[in-house]
Design an enzyme around this catalytic site. Structure first.
Site, PDB file in Angstrom:
ATOM      1  N   SER A  24     -44.523  14.013 -12.575  1.00  0.00           N
ATOM      2  CA  SER A  24     -44.596  12.796 -13.369  1.00  0.00           C
ATOM      3  C   SER A  24     -44.486  11.618 -12.415  1.00  0.00           C
ATOM      4  CB  SER A  24     -43.432  12.756 -14.378  1.00  0.00           C
ATOM      5  OG  SER A  24     -43.257  11.461 -14.930  1.00  0.00           O
ATOM      6  N   TYR A  43     -34.518  13.953 -16.566  1.00  0.00           N
ATOM      7  CA  TYR A  43     -35.963  14.060 -16.353  1.00  0.00           C
ATOM      8  C   TYR A  43     -36.331  13.622 -14.939  1.00  0.00           C
ATOM      9  CZ  TYR A  43     -40.922  13.886 -17.647  1.00  0.00           C
ATOM     10  OH  TYR A  43     -42.273  14.116 -17.730  1.00  0.00           O
TER      11      TYR A  43
END
Length: 243
Positions: free
Chosen positions: A127, A140
């Site tokens: 990401s 995350y």
């Protein structure tokens, strides 16, 4: 003909979003696909692609999944947003286990086959948050940063055996996970979902739109077709990391 034609691919988090797009792209190029997800819908979706579905919780052992895999796409992930001092410790651990621990276990699971055959592609769906941080996303961001580092180690170890390892680092992708976040933010801030996208999610992106999952899948295929690209992270982020 793509490099994946005739090879076997395993994609995690494949019941929707990026994972499903990757499975479809790989199948369209002639790969035999294994779709893995905890959502039972993955069985029907796999059948539609002429592949095999596996319902599995990837926070646990992966021994029941196939080992004769030539292309591994580590994609499964979840999100939870909270300040660090309010972030549930067990939720943090579970998220890191899913997004980083499972990537390690699956890579370890399939590498012997890749080494034996002298060809393999490890593609980890990271990401932009594997390259940059945002507040309230400690688990995350930590997991994705760890995934980036793990991929580099796998690239160095795998190179003598014809195995490449790379990350794809997208910005916000139009997936059920992101659409839920947009709806939640709209309720919290009392603004429209379009305003959430433009004012919050796409604030740091030069290209002001969400990425389509098929664009991420295209990057995955490109990495599979390149034997000299390894140990890197391909940012598909609309210019976010250019800042």
């Amino acid at each position: 003909m793509s490099s994946v034609t005739g090879h076997t691919a395993l994609v995690t988090g494949a019941a929707s979003g990026i994972g499903l797009a990757c499975a479809r792209a790989l199948a369209s190029e002639g790969a035999k696909v294994h779709l893995v997800d905890r959502d039972p819908r993955v069985l029907e979706l796999a059948a539609e692609l002429g592949g095999t579905g596996h319902v599995a919780d990837l926070t646990g052992p992966v021994d029941a999944l196939p080992t004769e895999v030539d292309v591994l796409v580590n994609n499964a992930g979840v999100q939870h947003v909270a300040p660090i001092h309010e972030f549930p410790a067990e939720r943090f651990s579970a998220m890191v286990e899913l997004m980083l621990g499972a990537a390690f276990r699956l890579t370890r699971h399939v590498l012997p086959h890749m080494y034996d055959t002298g060809w393999g592609r490890l593609v980890h769906i990271s990401s932009v948050h594997g390259l940059r941080a945002s507040p309230f996303k400690s688990a995350y961001v930590a997991a994705k940063h760890g995934l980036e580092g793990f991929s580099k180690v796998a690239a160095l170890e795998g190179a003598p055996f014809g195995v490449t390892s790379n990350c794809v680092a997208p910005g916000y992708v139009r997936t059920p996970l992101v659409e839920k976040q947009i709806a939640d933010q709209a309720r919290v801030h009392g603004i429209s979902e379009d305003d959430v996208s433009s004012e919050i999610f796409l604030q740091r992106s030069a290209v002001k739109r969400l990425i389509d999952p098929s664009e991420v899948a295209g990057a995955v295929l490109w990495l599979c077709d390149n034997s000299f690209v390894t140990g890197t992270s391909l940012a598909v982020d609309g210019g976010w990391t250019a800042r």
